[in-house]
Design a protein around this motif. Structure first.
Motif, PDB file in Angstrom:
ATOM      1  N   ALA A 126      28.315  40.938 -17.634  1.00 12.24           N
ATOM      2  CA  ALA A 126      28.876  42.266 -17.923  1.00 12.24           C
ATOM      3  C   ALA A 126      30.322  42.398 -17.453  1.00 12.24           C
ATOM      4  CB  ALA A 126      28.012  43.351 -17.275  1.00 12.24           C
ATOM      5  N   ILE A 127      30.635  41.802 -16.309  1.00 10.23           N
ATOM      6  CA  ILE A 127      31.985  41.952 -15.764  1.00 10.23           C
ATOM      7  C   ILE A 127      33.054  41.359 -16.687  1.00 10.23           C
ATOM      8  CG2 ILE A 127      33.514  41.291 -13.867  1.00 10.23           C
ATOM      9  CD1 ILE A 127      31.098  41.566 -11.984  1.00 10.23           C
ATOM     10  N   PRO A 128      32.934  40.083 -17.107  1.00 12.22           N
ATOM     11  CA  PRO A 128      33.969  39.555 -18.017  1.00 12.22           C
ATOM     12  C   PRO A 128      33.936  40.195 -19.398  1.00 12.22           C
ATOM     13  CG  PRO A 128      32.218  37.955 -17.715  1.00 12.22           C
ATOM     14  CD  PRO A 128      31.985  39.038 -16.724  1.00 12.22           C
ATOM     15  N   PHE A 129      32.736  40.501 -19.924  1.00  9.75           N
ATOM     16  CA  PHE A 129      32.649  41.126 -21.239  1.00  9.75           C
ATOM     17  C   PHE A 129      33.349  42.481 -21.256  1.00  9.75           C
ATOM     18  CE2 PHE A 129      28.500  38.808 -22.608  1.00  9.75           C
ATOM     19  CZ  PHE A 129      29.243  37.652 -22.812  1.00  9.75           C
ATOM     20  N   SER A 130      33.258  43.199 -20.125  1.00  8.58           N
ATOM     21  CA  SER A 130      33.854  44.537 -20.047  1.00  8.58           C
ATOM     22  C   SER A 130      35.375  44.496 -20.094  1.00  8.58           C
ATOM     23  CB  SER A 130      33.400  45.234 -18.761  1.00  8.58           C
ATOM     24  OG  SER A 130      32.006  45.431 -18.757  1.00  8.58           O
ATOM     25  N   LEU A 131      35.949  43.318 -19.878  1.00  2.00           N
ATOM     26  CA  LEU A 131      37.406  43.205 -19.904  1.00  2.00           C
ATOM     27  C   LEU A 131      37.975  43.301 -21.312  1.00  2.00           C
ATOM     28  CD1 LEU A 131      37.927  40.312 -17.306  1.00  2.00           C
ATOM     29  CD2 LEU A 131      38.161  42.775 -16.928  1.00  2.00           C
ATOM     30  N   PHE A 132      37.169  42.893 -22.309  1.00  2.00           N
ATOM     31  CA  PHE A 132      37.673  42.934 -23.686  1.00  2.00           C
ATOM     32  C   PHE A 132      36.741  43.629 -24.667  1.00  2.00           C
ATOM     33  CE2 PHE A 132      35.485  38.919 -22.946  1.00  2.00           C
ATOM     34  CZ  PHE A 132      34.622  38.837 -24.018  1.00  2.00           C
ATOM     35  N   LEU A 133      35.620  44.181 -24.171  1.00  2.00           N
ATOM     36  CA  LEU A 133      34.709  44.932 -25.019  1.00  2.00           C
ATOM     37  C   LEU A 133      34.425  46.287 -24.388  1.00  2.00           C
ATOM     38  CD1 LEU A 133      32.004  42.253 -25.986  1.00  2.00           C
ATOM     39  CD2 LEU A 133      33.785  43.187 -27.474  1.00  2.00           C
ATOM     40  N   ASP A 134      34.152  47.272 -25.224  1.00  2.00           N
ATOM     41  CA  ASP A 134      33.739  48.571 -24.723  1.00  2.00           C
ATOM     42  C   ASP A 134      32.373  48.422 -24.051  1.00  2.00           C
ATOM     43  OD1 ASP A 134      34.263  51.648 -24.892  1.00  2.00           O
ATOM     44  OD2 ASP A 134      32.165  51.392 -25.505  1.00  2.00           O
ATOM     45  N   SER A 135      32.110  49.259 -23.054  1.00  5.93           N
ATOM     46  CA  SER A 135      30.845  49.160 -22.330  1.00  5.93           C
ATOM     47  C   SER A 135      29.633  49.347 -23.229  1.00  5.93           C
ATOM     48  CB  SER A 135      30.802  50.188 -21.192  1.00  5.93           C
ATOM     49  OG  SER A 135      30.929  51.512 -21.695  1.00  5.93           O
ATOM     50  N   SER A 136      29.797  50.065 -24.339  1.00  4.63           N
ATOM     51  CA  SER A 136      28.679  50.273 -25.268  1.00  4.63           C
ATOM     52  C   SER A 136      28.254  48.970 -25.935  1.00  4.63           C
ATOM     53  CB  SER A 136      29.068  51.292 -26.343  1.00  4.63           C
ATOM     54  OG  SER A 136      30.174  50.840 -27.103  1.00  4.63           O
ATOM     55  N   LEU A 137      29.145  47.969 -25.913  1.00  4.75           N
ATOM     56  CA  LEU A 137      28.827  46.641 -26.441  1.00  4.75           C
ATOM     57  C   LEU A 137      28.618  45.632 -25.309  1.00  4.75           C
ATOM     58  CD1 LEU A 137      31.311  46.289 -29.450  1.00  4.75           C
ATOM     59  CD2 LEU A 137      28.835  46.605 -29.568  1.00  4.75           C
ATOM     60  N   ALA A 138      29.486  45.691 -24.311  1.00  4.84           N
ATOM     61  CA  ALA A 138      29.453  44.712 -23.227  1.00  4.84           C
ATOM     62  C   ALA A 138      28.129  44.731 -22.470  1.00  4.84           C
ATOM     63  CB  ALA A 138      30.608  44.961 -22.263  1.00  4.84           C
ATOM     64  N   PHE A 139      27.634  45.919 -22.146  1.00  2.00           N
ATOM     65  CA  PHE A 139      26.423  46.014 -21.332  1.00  2.00           C
ATOM     66  C   PHE A 139      25.165  45.566 -22.088  1.00  2.00           C
ATOM     67  CE2 PHE A 139      27.230  48.291 -17.203  1.00  2.00           C
ATOM     68  CZ  PHE A 139      28.592  48.072 -17.214  1.00  2.00           C
ATOM     69  N   PRO A 140      24.919  46.053 -23.316  1.00  2.00           N
ATOM     70  CA  PRO A 140      23.731  45.563 -24.038  1.00  2.00           C
ATOM     71  C   PRO A 140      23.769  44.057 -24.282  1.00  2.00           C
ATOM     72  CG  PRO A 140      24.559  47.555 -25.074  1.00  2.00           C
ATOM     73  CD  PRO A 140      25.590  47.136 -24.058  1.00  2.00           C
ATOM     74  N   ILE A 141      24.941  43.545 -24.652  1.00  2.00           N
ATOM     75  CA  ILE A 141      25.066  42.101 -24.887  1.00  2.00           C
ATOM     76  C   ILE A 141      24.740  41.329 -23.615  1.00  2.00           C
ATOM     77  CG2 ILE A 141      26.708  40.246 -25.353  1.00  2.00           C
ATOM     78  CD1 ILE A 141      28.124  42.110 -27.309  1.00  2.00           C
ATOM     79  N   ALA A 142      25.239  41.813 -22.483  1.00  2.00           N
ATOM     80  CA  ALA A 142      24.984  41.142 -21.203  1.00  2.00           C
ATOM     81  C   ALA A 142      23.492  41.120 -20.879  1.00  2.00           C
ATOM     82  CB  ALA A 142      25.761  41.836 -20.085  1.00  2.00           C
ATOM     83  N   VAL A 143      22.799  42.216 -21.171  1.00  2.00           N
ATOM     84  CA  VAL A 143      21.353  42.280 -20.912  1.00  2.00           C
ATOM     85  C   VAL A 143      20.607  41.286 -21.795  1.00  2.00           C
ATOM     86  CG1 VAL A 143      19.279  43.705 -21.033  1.00  2.00           C
ATOM     87  CG2 VAL A 143      21.402  44.677 -20.148  1.00  2.00           C
ATOM     88  N   TYR A 144      20.855  41.337 -23.103  1.00  2.00           N
ATOM     89  CA  TYR A 144      20.134  40.461 -24.036  1.00  2.00           C
ATOM     90  C   TYR A 144      20.460  38.996 -23.798  1.00  2.00           C
ATOM     91  CZ  TYR A 144      18.986  44.725 -26.632  1.00  2.00           C
ATOM     92  OH  TYR A 144      18.499  45.962 -26.995  1.00  2.00           O
ATOM     93  N   LEU A 145      21.720  38.712 -23.505  1.00  2.00           N
ATOM     94  CA  LEU A 145      22.114  37.331 -23.253  1.00  2.00           C
ATOM     95  C   LEU A 145      21.427  36.800 -21.997  1.00  2.00           C
ATOM     96  CD1 LEU A 145      23.863  34.979 -24.171  1.00  2.00           C
ATOM     97  CD2 LEU A 145      25.746  35.913 -22.816  1.00  2.00           C
ATOM     98  N   GLY A 146      21.348  37.642 -20.968  1.00  2.00           N
ATOM     99  CA  GLY A 146      20.660  37.246 -19.746  1.00  2.00           C
ATOM    100  C   GLY A 146      19.187  36.958 -19.994  1.00  2.00           C
ATOM    101  N   ILE A 147      18.528  37.804 -20.777  1.00  2.00           N
ATOM    102  CA  ILE A 147      17.111  37.599 -21.094  1.00  2.00           C
ATOM    103  C   ILE A 147      16.906  36.274 -21.820  1.00  2.00           C
ATOM    104  CG2 ILE A 147      15.181  38.428 -22.494  1.00  2.00           C
ATOM    105  CD1 ILE A 147      16.230  41.288 -22.022  1.00  2.00           C
ATOM    106  N   VAL A 148      17.682  36.074 -22.883  1.00  2.00           N
ATOM    107  CA  VAL A 148      17.519  34.882 -23.711  1.00  2.00           C
ATOM    108  C   VAL A 148      17.803  33.605 -22.923  1.00  2.00           C
ATOM    109  CG1 VAL A 148      18.410  33.628 -25.714  1.00  2.00           C
ATOM    110  CG2 VAL A 148      17.987  36.093 -25.874  1.00  2.00           C
ATOM    111  N   MET A 149      18.915  33.576 -22.201  1.00  7.51           N
ATOM    112  CA  MET A 149      19.294  32.364 -21.468  1.00  7.51           C
ATOM    113  C   MET A 149      18.287  32.038 -20.365  1.00  7.51           C
ATOM    114  SD  MET A 149      23.452  32.421 -21.172  1.00  7.51           S
ATOM    115  CE  MET A 149      23.394  30.872 -20.291  1.00  7.51           C
ATOM    116  N   ASN A 150      17.840  33.043 -19.631  1.00  3.80           N
ATOM    117  CA  ASN A 150      16.907  32.793 -18.537  1.00  3.80           C
ATOM    118  C   ASN A 150      15.555  32.293 -19.040  1.00  3.80           C
ATOM    119  OD1 ASN A 150      18.987  33.775 -17.017  1.00  3.80           O
ATOM    120  ND2 ASN A 150      17.918  35.579 -16.262  1.00  3.80           N
TER     121      ASN A 150
END
Length: 221
Positions: A169-193
């Motif tokens: 979420a931290i790096p994504f928030s640097l170039f994406l709005d939180s409405s995109l950065a946060f959901p992407i970070a959640v889903y990416l974390g789920i899938v990768m783990n």
């Protein structure tokens, strides 16, 4: 001996990350005061947001999440595997901490940074948390040990999103709005783990039968 070194390295690396994460949480939300955290400042702009009520859910959430994270790596060690009573006791603490936390998430999700997209992402995460943990506990009561081990590892993969979400979420928030950065970070974390757990599982099954039968829980070797 080589496998023991790999196990110790894996557990040590996990605890290093957990320790760093715990310090971050302590400084960001406790030492500095939760109301000064950037994500909380955004919530406070909403006139319907109650900081006092939110704290009653948030502090237990991070405490129980940290406890769950800390128990996981130790359960992979030989010390835990060779002490069934200790292993079982810590397993119960892990399960209870998660089940209580699951009750906290829906309320916290309603005021999640990033809006409805993030709310949905956290609710999906919560459902997966409940699903994996419930099946893990159910298989234990049924004495289906192999299935229990696999589902508990999946539940820990979901628990680890507690960490990976913030890493993404931290790096994504640097170039994406939180409405995109946060959901992407959640889903990416789920899938990768989850993929990591499933990727390691076939290698565990290829080990010699004698070595495999001696384990109390599967480990990443």
């Amino acid at each position: 001996m080589k496998n023991d070194k790999k196990r110790k390295f894996t557990v040590g690396a996990m605890y290093f990350i957990i320790g760093f994460f715990t310090i971050y949480i302590f400084v960001m939300f406790i030492l500095n005061g939760v109301e000064w955290a950037p994500m909380v400042k955004g919530k406070m702009k909403n006139p319907n947001f109650s900081l006092t009520t939110w704290k009653w859910f948030f502090y237990p959430h991070i405490l129980l999440g940290t406890i769950s994270l800390a128990i996981g790596p130790f359960q992979l060690t030989k010390k835990s595997q060779r002490n069934p009573k200790l292993h079982k006791m810590l397993g119960k603490i892990y399960a209870v901490a998660i089940f209580i936390n699951i009750l906290m998430v829906p309320y916290l999700s309603l005021s999640a940074t990033g809006g409805i997209g993030t709310t949905i992402a956290f609710l999906v995460l919560n459902v997966l948390w409940l699903w994996t943990m419930s099946i893990g506990v159910l298989r234990a009561t049924q004495r289906k040990i192999t299935a229990h081990k696999e589902w508990i590892l999946r539940s820990y993969a979901i628990t680890w999103v507690f960490v990976t979400f913030r890493i993404f979420a931290i790096p994504f928030s640097l170039f994406l709005d939180s409405s995109l950065a946060f959901p992407i970070a959640v889903y990416l974390g789920i899938v990768m783990n989850l993929l990591f757990v499933e990727w390691r599982k076939p290698k565990n099954k290829k080990l010699p039968q004698g070595e495999k039968s001696e384990r109390q829980i599967p480990s990443y070797k």
